[in-house]
Motif scaffolding. Structure first.
Motif, mmCIF file in Angstrom:
data_model
loop_
_atom_site.group_PDB
_atom_site.id
_atom_site.type_symbol
_atom_site.label_atom_id
_atom_site.label_comp_id
_atom_site.label_asym_id
_atom_site.label_seq_id
_atom_site.Cartn_x
_atom_site.Cartn_y
_atom_site.Cartn_z
ATOM 1 N N UNK A 106 0.837 -1.194 0.000
ATOM 2 C CA UNK A 106 0.000 0.000 0.000
ATOM 3 C C UNK A 106 0.869 1.240 0.000
ATOM 4 N N UNK A 107 0.240 2.331 -0.358
ATOM 5 C CA UNK A 107 0.976 3.587 -0.470
ATOM 6 C C UNK A 107 0.512 4.500 0.663
ATOM 7 N N UNK A 108 1.428 4.806 1.572
ATOM 8 C CA UNK A 108 1.073 5.553 2.771
ATOM 9 C C UNK A 108 1.607 6.983 2.688
ATOM 10 N N UNK A 109 0.765 7.918 3.056
ATOM 11 C CA UNK A 109 1.196 9.312 3.107
ATOM 12 C C UNK A 109 2.048 9.514 4.359
ATOM 13 N N UNK A 110 3.308 9.865 4.158
ATOM 14 C CA UNK A 110 4.167 9.993 5.337
ATOM 15 C C UNK A 110 4.558 11.432 5.652
ATOM 16 N N UNK A 111 4.402 12.314 4.666
ATOM 17 C CA UNK A 111 4.674 13.725 4.978
ATOM 18 C C UNK A 111 3.898 14.625 4.035
ATOM 19 N N UNK A 112 3.431 15.740 4.568
ATOM 20 C CA UNK A 112 2.656 16.684 3.757
ATOM 21 C C UNK A 112 3.121 18.102 4.038
ATOM 22 N N UNK A 113 3.303 18.864 2.969
ATOM 23 C CA UNK A 113 3.511 20.310 3.116
ATOM 24 C C UNK A 113 2.343 20.970 2.411
ATOM 25 N N UNK A 114 1.541 21.709 3.171
ATOM 26 C CA UNK A 114 0.290 22.238 2.627
ATOM 27 C C UNK A 114 0.495 23.587 1.936
ATOM 28 N N UNK A 115 -0.284 23.802 0.902
ATOM 29 C CA UNK A 115 -0.238 25.057 0.142
ATOM 30 C C UNK A 115 -0.528 26.254 1.039
ATOM 31 N N UNK A 116 0.155 27.385 0.800
ATOM 32 C CA UNK A 116 -0.150 28.591 1.575
ATOM 33 C C UNK A 116 -1.426 29.297 1.080
ATOM 34 N N UNK A 117 -1.967 28.900 -0.063
ATOM 35 C CA UNK A 117 -3.158 29.562 -0.596
ATOM 36 C C UNK A 117 -4.406 29.283 0.236
ATOM 37 N N UNK A 118 -5.404 30.145 0.074
ATOM 38 C CA UNK A 118 -6.663 29.948 0.806
ATOM 39 C C UNK A 118 -7.413 28.741 0.260
ATOM 40 N N UNK A 119 -7.509 28.653 -1.052
ATOM 41 C CA UNK A 119 -8.147 27.509 -1.691
ATOM 42 C C UNK A 119 -7.066 26.451 -1.908
ATOM 43 N N UNK A 120 -7.070 25.427 -1.081
ATOM 44 C CA UNK A 120 -5.987 24.453 -1.157
ATOM 45 C C UNK A 120 -6.499 23.048 -0.885
ATOM 46 N N UNK A 121 -5.673 22.084 -1.214
ATOM 47 C CA UNK A 121 -6.042 20.688 -1.008
ATOM 48 C C UNK A 121 -5.408 20.222 0.302
ATOM 49 N N UNK A 122 -6.187 19.510 1.071
ATOM 50 C CA UNK A 122 -5.677 18.984 2.336
ATOM 51 C C UNK A 122 -5.460 17.483 2.210
ATOM 52 N N UNK A 123 -4.288 17.026 2.607
ATOM 53 C CA UNK A 123 -3.992 15.593 2.604
ATOM 54 C C UNK A 123 -3.537 15.234 4.016
ATOM 55 N N UNK A 124 -4.007 14.117 4.531
ATOM 56 C CA UNK A 124 -3.656 13.732 5.893
ATOM 57 C C UNK A 124 -2.460 12.790 5.959
#
Lengths: 253, 253
Positions: A106-124
């Motif tokens: 499986x493919x696990x999300x291990x790190x996320x850097x979130x966009x500074x924009x107001x309209x952005x995608x969130x990944x956990x």
DNA sequence: CCTTATCGGTTCATTATGTGAACCTTCATT
DNA sequence: AATGAAGGTTCACATAATGAACCGATAAGG
């Protein structure tokens, strides 16, 4: 299945639950008998992989993985090496960037850097998405050995939006494109209005160990911008492969 | 012992080996049959807790603990909370400070901030020292439930220097002092010329989850300085207990 | 106040799983 | 060619895992 396998799957399950959980529910979710689940939990607890809240009697993930992870990271500094690369990509693109690791089919999300924009995608962090519905998944599939890929495509595949591609033949075509180009693109595969692109992180033997990907609201991404994001993701993934395993294998060809 | 228990002990063993190790040697070290060791390794590998180098056939710790550790730390940020406290203590005292975590009946060094001085004590992350020969160990023993403490004292205890206290009765006396004062002191217990002091990090139920300790060359520590270090360690540990579990239980008494 | 339905946890006859001595193949050394 | 030590496999046997039924506790409903 081996008892050890059951125990480790159970550990995975408990880790994936976002709050402390009781014995009966754990047994139900794991499709194990209550007595069996309990014995496994007790064994795991004895080694601190699981801990039980004394007051509520509920179970949660324990501290042992943290200790082992320190040892692992000291020898193979995947995150320590990868996080700066993802950060740089995030600063360059101003979109949400995430790093996934291939572990246990499986493919696990291990790190996320979130966009500074107001309209952005969130990944956990900790999330685990289906391979066929995400750009990361396609990038991974494209560089997996034929037999692993076919084994995956042989399963029934779920559609998450009307745009999700679930037909094995259509997926093969997109996977082949991905392999030729080096990056994958997914439009609305998992969530409407989101476009993402990903490139594989390849180990010394050419097999993918994970992916770096960028996810953005579709409204900000025209064709020119998509090409930019593609090459940024590609560059970041190559840089990381090189940092982890020496020269990127793709550059040797 | 349960099969799961054996597997987890084996995992611990492999993690503790500082380089990739072959099947026969692992089996020997774990006191398991080669066939058994291999089956356990294969089970662990299937879940990525162990990985095998394809070229050398040797085994090492895998990536799964890193994934689980991220989940654990996201929910219970022990290190994230603790490291700043240890750093502050290190800056205040200019001596080597380390954080240990109690896990699986042992005390593991999980973080170290080294003294800026030329003459300084070095402590390794990942190391695991005997409880009776270190200040951290004494601090932990002092706050452990009676039965766990006595179980430990009932074992044969090794002397590391001529100063190591190994007599259970003498240790009990030092443990009682430690409990009364809140901090422990060890002179030359493990290595000659080193003096260290430690205080326990206590969870909400009053049981120790770890320790914070300071280790310094004896030549820099007279009685007045020792008292300073004692209270600094004590304050740091209390601050950490409070940050992790709310108000320090000792302040409620 | 009794009934019912959960919960966490335990028991024990049944059975599946784990075990390990002996074995095989490969490879480097003598 | 012989030796020894490596990783890995086999299979009769022994042990450990299993799960239906059970217990005591707690909570909700009539």
């Amino acid at each position: 299945m081996s008892t050890v396998g059951k125990a480790l799957s159970l550990l995975n399950l408990v880790a994936s639950l976002s709050e402390d959980t009781g014995l009966s529910e754990i047994a139900r979710l794991a499709a194990l008998d209550k007595a069996t689940a309990r014995r496994l939990l007790v064994d795991l607890e004895a080694h601190d992989f699981i801990e039980q809240d004394k007051a509520t009697k509920r179970y949660r993930i324990g501290a042992a993985p943290v200790r082992l992870a320190r040892i692992r990271e000291a020898r193979f500094p995947f995150l320590r090496t990868a996080i700066p690369v993802v950060k740089a990509l995030n600063e360059e693109t101003e979109e949400t960037c995430h790093l996934s690791e291939f572990s246990g089919h499986e493919l696990w999300t291990v790190h996320v850097e979130t966009s500074p924009r107001a309209n952005r995608v969130i990944v956990d962090v900790g999330s685990c998405y289906p391979l066929h519905a995400t750009a990361s998944g396609l990038a991974l599939l494209a560089f997996l050995p034929e037999e692993s890929r076919e084994a995956f495509l042989a399963q029934p595949l779920k559609a998450f939006t009307p745009h999700t591609v679930t037909d094995p033949e259509a997926l093969r075509a997109r996977i082949n494109e991905t392999r030729a180009r080096g990056t994958s693109v997914s439009r609305n595969g998992l969530e409407p209005g989101v476009i993402s692109t990903a490139a594989p992180v390849l180990s010394a033997d050419g097999l993918p160990v994970g992916t770096i990907s960028i996810a953005a609201p579709e409204v900000r991404v025209d064709d020119a911008r998509l090409a930019e994001l593609n090459s940024a993701a590609q560059a970041a993934a190559s840089r990381l492969s090189a940092a982890l395993y020496g020269l990127d294998i793709r550059q040797k060809r």
